[in-house]
Design a protein around this motif. Structure first.
Motif, PDB file in Angstrom:
ATOM      1  N   LYS A   7       0.831  -1.207   0.000  1.00  0.00           N
ATOM      2  CA  LYS A   7       0.000   0.000   0.000  1.00  0.00           C
ATOM      3  C   LYS A   7       0.862   1.252   0.000  1.00  0.00           C
ATOM      4  CE  LYS A   7      -3.772  -1.973   2.711  1.00  0.00           C
ATOM      5  NZ  LYS A   7      -4.320  -1.973   4.066  1.00  0.00           N
ATOM      6  N   GLN A   8       2.028   1.108   0.620  1.00  0.00           N
ATOM      7  CA  GLN A   8       2.923   2.253   0.714  1.00  0.00           C
ATOM      8  C   GLN A   8       3.330   2.757  -0.669  1.00  0.00           C
ATOM      9  OE1 GLN A   8       6.274   1.340   3.191  1.00  0.00           O
ATOM     10  NE2 GLN A   8       7.182   3.357   2.990  1.00  0.00           N
ATOM     11  N   TYR A   9       3.385   1.845  -1.630  1.00  0.00           N
ATOM     12  CA  TYR A   9       3.925   2.198  -2.943  1.00  0.00           C
ATOM     13  C   TYR A   9       2.841   2.428  -3.984  1.00  0.00           C
ATOM     14  CZ  TYR A   9       7.980   0.820  -0.414  1.00  0.00           C
ATOM     15  OH  TYR A   9       8.939   0.751   0.557  1.00  0.00           O
ATOM     16  N   ARG A  10       1.652   2.752  -3.515  1.00  0.00           N
ATOM     17  CA  ARG A  10       0.589   3.100  -4.457  1.00  0.00           C
ATOM     18  C   ARG A  10       0.307   4.583  -4.345  1.00  0.00           C
ATOM     19  NH1 ARG A  10      -3.293  -1.499  -2.721  1.00  0.00           N
ATOM     20  NH2 ARG A  10      -2.036  -3.276  -3.338  1.00  0.00           N
ATOM     21  N   ALA A  11       0.003   5.192  -5.505  1.00  0.00           N
ATOM     22  CA  ALA A  11      -0.355   6.610  -5.471  1.00  0.00           C
ATOM     23  C   ALA A  11      -1.645   6.736  -4.672  1.00  0.00           C
ATOM     24  CB  ALA A  11      -0.553   7.125  -6.880  1.00  0.00           C
ATOM     25  N   HIS A  12      -1.753   7.795  -3.907  1.00  0.00           N
ATOM     26  CA  HIS A  12      -2.940   7.983  -3.092  1.00  0.00           C
ATOM     27  C   HIS A  12      -3.403   9.427  -3.246  1.00  0.00           C
ATOM     28  CE1 HIS A  12      -5.517   8.063   0.455  1.00  0.00           C
ATOM     29  NE2 HIS A  12      -5.520   6.751   0.373  1.00  0.00           N
ATOM     30  N   PRO A  13      -4.647   9.608  -3.734  1.00  0.00           N
ATOM     31  CA  PRO A  13      -5.091  10.967  -4.059  1.00  0.00           C
ATOM     32  C   PRO A  13      -4.975  11.934  -2.881  1.00  0.00           C
ATOM     33  CG  PRO A  13      -6.887   9.345  -4.320  1.00  0.00           C
ATOM     34  CD  PRO A  13      -5.655   8.583  -4.000  1.00  0.00           C
ATOM     35  N   GLY A  14      -5.218  11.458  -1.675  1.00  0.00           N
ATOM     36  CA  GLY A  14      -5.160  12.330  -0.503  1.00  0.00           C
ATOM     37  C   GLY A  14      -3.766  12.882  -0.246  1.00  0.00           C
ATOM     38  N   PHE A  15      -2.748  12.255  -0.856  1.00  0.00           N
ATOM     39  CA  PHE A  15      -1.377  12.693  -0.598  1.00  0.00           C
ATOM     40  C   PHE A  15      -0.680  13.151  -1.874  1.00  0.00           C
ATOM     41  CE2 PHE A  15      -2.625  10.190   2.975  1.00  0.00           C
ATOM     42  CZ  PHE A  15      -2.081  10.872   4.050  1.00  0.00           C
ATOM     43  N   GLY A  16      -1.493  13.577  -2.853  1.00  0.00           N
ATOM     44  CA  GLY A  16      -0.947  14.067  -4.120  1.00  0.00           C
ATOM     45  C   GLY A  16      -0.084  15.302  -3.902  1.00  0.00           C
ATOM     46  N   ASP A  17      -0.497  16.148  -2.968  1.00  0.00           N
ATOM     47  CA  ASP A  17       0.313  17.323  -2.647  1.00  0.00           C
ATOM     48  C   ASP A  17       1.340  16.918  -1.600  1.00  0.00           C
ATOM     49  OD1 ASP A  17       1.464  19.658  -1.896  1.00  0.00           O
ATOM     50  OD2 ASP A  17      -0.409  20.786  -1.706  1.00  0.00           O
ATOM     51  N   ARG A  18       2.572  16.724  -2.050  1.00  0.00           N
ATOM     52  CA  ARG A  18       3.597  16.176  -1.161  1.00  0.00           C
ATOM     53  C   ARG A  18       4.264  17.235  -0.294  1.00  0.00           C
ATOM     54  NH1 ARG A  18       7.144  14.989  -4.858  1.00  0.00           N
ATOM     55  NH2 ARG A  18       5.878  15.019  -6.741  1.00  0.00           N
ATOM     56  N   ARG A  19       3.667  18.448  -0.261  1.00  0.00           N
ATOM     57  CA  ARG A  19       4.309  19.490   0.542  1.00  0.00           C
ATOM     58  C   ARG A  19       3.890  19.448   1.999  1.00  0.00           C
ATOM     59  NH1 ARG A  19       2.612  24.222  -3.414  1.00  0.00           N
ATOM     60  NH2 ARG A  19       0.760  22.937  -3.197  1.00  0.00           N
ATOM     61  N   GLY A  20       2.791  18.733   2.285  1.00  0.00           N
ATOM     62  CA  GLY A  20       2.213  18.751   3.628  1.00  0.00           C
ATOM     63  C   GLY A  20       3.231  18.491   4.732  1.00  0.00           C
ATOM     64  N   GLY A  21       3.368  19.425   5.664  1.00  0.00           N
ATOM     65  CA  GLY A  21       4.243  19.240   6.828  1.00  0.00           C
ATOM     66  C   GLY A  21       5.728  19.280   6.503  1.00  0.00           C
ATOM     67  N   VAL A  22       6.089  19.649   5.275  1.00  0.00           N
ATOM     68  CA  VAL A  22       7.509  19.660   4.905  1.00  0.00           C
ATOM     69  C   VAL A  22       8.001  21.098   4.870  1.00  0.00           C
ATOM     70  CG1 VAL A  22       9.207  19.030   3.149  1.00  0.00           C
ATOM     71  CG2 VAL A  22       7.182  17.606   3.492  1.00  0.00           C
ATOM     72  N   ILE A  23       8.939  21.424   5.749  1.00  0.00           N
ATOM     73  CA  ILE A  23       9.409  22.809   5.751  1.00  0.00           C
ATOM     74  C   ILE A  23      10.842  22.947   5.254  1.00  0.00           C
ATOM     75  CG2 ILE A  23       7.893  23.925   7.468  1.00  0.00           C
ATOM     76  CD1 ILE A  23      10.036  23.089   9.550  1.00  0.00           C
ATOM     77  N   SER A  24      11.613  21.845   5.332  1.00  0.00           N
ATOM     78  CA  SER A  24      13.033  22.023   5.004  1.00  0.00           C
ATOM     79  C   SER A  24      13.434  21.389   3.678  1.00  0.00           C
ATOM     80  CB  SER A  24      13.901  21.472   6.137  1.00  0.00           C
ATOM     81  OG  SER A  24      13.604  20.109   6.339  1.00  0.00           O
ATOM     82  N   ALA A  25      12.462  21.133   2.797  1.00  0.00           N
ATOM     83  CA  ALA A  25      12.830  20.567   1.502  1.00  0.00           C
ATOM     84  C   ALA A  25      11.869  21.064   0.430  1.00  0.00           C
ATOM     85  CB  ALA A  25      12.783  19.044   1.563  1.00  0.00           C
ATOM     86  N   ARG A  26      12.409  21.258  -0.752  1.00  0.00           N
ATOM     87  CA  ARG A  26      11.573  21.707  -1.853  1.00  0.00           C
ATOM     88  C   ARG A  26      10.842  20.513  -2.479  1.00  0.00           C
ATOM     89  NH1 ARG A  26      12.914  25.115  -7.361  1.00  0.00           N
ATOM     90  NH2 ARG A  26      10.912  24.577  -8.284  1.00  0.00           N
ATOM     91  N   THR A  27       9.609  20.759  -2.926  1.00  0.00           N
ATOM     92  CA  THR A  27       8.835  19.696  -3.569  1.00  0.00           C
ATOM     93  C   THR A  27       8.635  20.032  -5.043  1.00  0.00           C
ATOM     94  OG1 THR A  27       7.655  19.331  -1.502  1.00  0.00           O
ATOM     95  CG2 THR A  27       6.647  18.422  -3.487  1.00  0.00           C
ATOM     96  N   TYR A  28       8.902  19.059  -5.904  1.00  0.00           N
ATOM     97  CA  TYR A  28       8.671  19.255  -7.341  1.00  0.00           C
ATOM     98  C   TYR A  28       7.421  18.497  -7.759  1.00  0.00           C
ATOM     99  CZ  TYR A  28      13.436  21.035  -7.790  1.00  0.00           C
ATOM    100  OH  TYR A  28      14.583  21.773  -7.671  1.00  0.00           O
ATOM    101  N   PHE A  29       6.667  19.081  -8.674  1.00  0.00           N
ATOM    102  CA  PHE A  29       5.509  18.375  -9.226  1.00  0.00           C
ATOM    103  C   PHE A  29       5.737  18.138 -10.709  1.00  0.00           C
ATOM    104  CE2 PHE A  29       3.871  20.577  -5.507  1.00  0.00           C
ATOM    105  CZ  PHE A  29       3.303  19.502  -4.844  1.00  0.00           C
ATOM    106  N   TYR A  30       5.319  16.967 -11.148  1.00  0.00           N
ATOM    107  CA  TYR A  30       5.532  16.637 -12.562  1.00  0.00           C
ATOM    108  C   TYR A  30       4.525  17.386 -13.427  1.00  0.00           C
ATOM    109  CZ  TYR A  30       5.984  13.875 -16.812  1.00  0.00           C
ATOM    110  OH  TYR A  30       6.178  13.477 -18.107  1.00  0.00           O
ATOM    111  N   ALA A  31       5.027  18.141 -14.405  1.00  0.00           N
ATOM    112  CA  ALA A  31       4.126  18.799 -15.354  1.00  0.00           C
ATOM    113  C   ALA A  31       4.217  18.060 -16.679  1.00  0.00           C
ATOM    114  CB  ALA A  31       4.515  20.259 -15.522  1.00  0.00           C
TER     115      ALA A  31
END
Ligand SMILES: Cc1cc2nc3c(=O)[nH]c(=O)nc-3n(C[C@H](O)[C@H](O)[C@H](O)COP(=O)(O)OP(=O)(O)OC[C@H]3O[C@@H](n4cnc5c(N)ncnc54)[C@H](O)[C@@H]3O)c2cc1C
Length: 370
Positions: A7-31
């Motif tokens: 389950k860990q390795y499946r995409a999950h819509p609720g966690f599509g935005d990977r920025r949640g709770g992350v302050i010390s790292a940049r997040t890239y989104f695939y365009a």
């Protein structure tokens, strides 16, 4: 359990935005692929700048900027299934509970099991486990097993692995389409560009590949390792990152150091505690798989110092490893300096580096610089 881990390795819509709770790292989104090319050009400019301003500069990249993260997710699942299968085989040979590198499967029995499961006939698997491949030992360890997965061959042609839950055979990568294969190839090509001709090895810059979310990390780490194999022959150019908040951090470090020893390349590493803790915990709880993070801060500290000590010992023994202690933790910096003294590792050897995020910990950075 096995089912949970996947389950860990499946995409999950609720966690599509990977920025949640992350302050010390940049997040890239695939365009799209063009955007990934742009990121590559930006990284190249950073490598250039780093090479131009210092003799032993560093540059950091994130693989999620260089391709479609879905590939990293799928490839991670493959790697984890593959490793789990090895552990199951080891358990069947009475070796459950041993340290990762202490598990040694008898090649004969493994081949019989593979044949019985219908994965490969003995004739087919014969050439996987030749005396030459196994160094004459007649046993297969995790590194031998991992070497059967090769990203440079067509991944979709890979083997079948049994799903122990259903008893069914599953192709490792049944869901890879032609387009996905292409996306994967392009990600690998971009990594190549960054590492060679126009990139790090040409400019004498060390390239650190950042660690990201745990569900991408097996793939990121594996791809980085393949770059290390190719570019770290004479000096450590590529640095892999290990997150010590992960329960499996020590095993991962130990297994990869052993691979570098066996194959004779320089082990370059950046050790961090890990930037995605809250998000990881929330995702694990919501989706329902085991939290990959150590239960307490103290356990993470212990893990950090254990991993670091392992690499420092490796430096003492072979002088063929380098580590960046990427931390703002004063105790960790002091611990490192003390262990360097004890082990006779002098700063002028340039095997140990310290890294802080710009301006976030000047009270440590400045004294260290002196
Ligand atoms: C140069 C540099 C490069 C970095 N690169 C990366 C990278 O590639 N990937 C990445 O993920 N992070 C990276 N980081 C961030 C790093 O992982 C940490 O989030 C950050 O540095 C804080 O950890 P610390 O060791 O500096 O300080 P500390 O304050 O000592 O440690 C805080 C960290 O401890 C862990 N922790 C805290 N509470 C708990 C708990 N209850 N249970 C278990 N663990 C806990 C968490 O990882 C938390 O971030 C980098 C940091 C630096 C300085």
């Amino acid at each position: 359990g096995a089912e949970q881990r996947e389950k860990q390795y499946r995409a999950h819509p609720g966690f599509g935005d990977r920025r949640g709770g992350v302050i010390s790292a940049r997040t890239y989104f695939y365009a799209d692929e063009a955007k990934c090319d742009q990121h590559m050009e930006t990284f190249l400019r950073c490598i250039n700048a780093s090479g131009g301003s210092s003799e032993d500069g560093f540059s950091a990249i994130k693989l999620t900027a260089l391709g479609r993260p879905q590939f990293l997710l799928q490839f991670s699942e493959v790697l984890v299934k593959w490793r789990r299968f090895f552990h199951q085989m080891a358990a069947e040979q009475g070796q459950a509970g041993r340290a990762a590198l202490e598990m040694k499967l008898e090649a004969e029995r493994l081949q019989e099991a593979l044949a019985k499961l219908g994965i490969a006939t003995k004739a087919e698997s014969q050439h996987w486990f030749t005396g030459e491949n196994l160094g004459g030992s007649g046993t297969v360890d995790l590194l031998d097993w991992n070497s059967l997965i090769d990203t440079r061959t067509k991944l979709s042609k890979l083997l079948l692995v049994p799903n122990m839950q259903t008893g069914q055979l599953e192709p490792l990568l049944s869901r890879f389409t032609e387009e996905e294969e292409l996306q994967m190839k392009r990600m690998l090509q971009r990594m190549d560009v960054l590492a060679k001709a126009r990139g790090a090895s040409e400019k004498g810059v060390r390239l650190m590949v950042d660690a990201e979310q745990s569900y991408f990390q097996p793939a990121i780490s594996r791809l980085t390792l393949e770059m290390q194999r190719r570019f770290n022959r004479d000096q450590p150019i590529i640095f892999n990152t290990y997150q010590c908040y992960l329960k499996e951090a020590y095993d991962n470090v130990a297994v990869d150091v052993e691979l570098s020893r066996r194959e004779g390349w320089h082990f370059g590493t950046k050790l961090v505690r890990g930037a995605y803790m809250e998000q990881e915990r929330e995702r694990a709880a919501q989706i329902g798989y085991e939290d990959p993070i150590n239960p307490t801060y103290e356990k993470t500290n212990e893990m950090y110092h254990r991993c670091l000590d392992y690499v420092l010992e490796e430096i003492r023994l072979r002088r063929k490893a380098s580590v960046m202690v990427a931390s703002h933790n004063e105790d960790t910096v002091k611990f490192t300096l003390r262990r360097m003294m004890e082990l006779g590792i002098h700063p002028s050897e340039k095997k140990v580096y310290f890294g802080q995020l710009l301006g976030m910990c000047d009270q440590i950075t400045f004294p260290l610089g002196e």
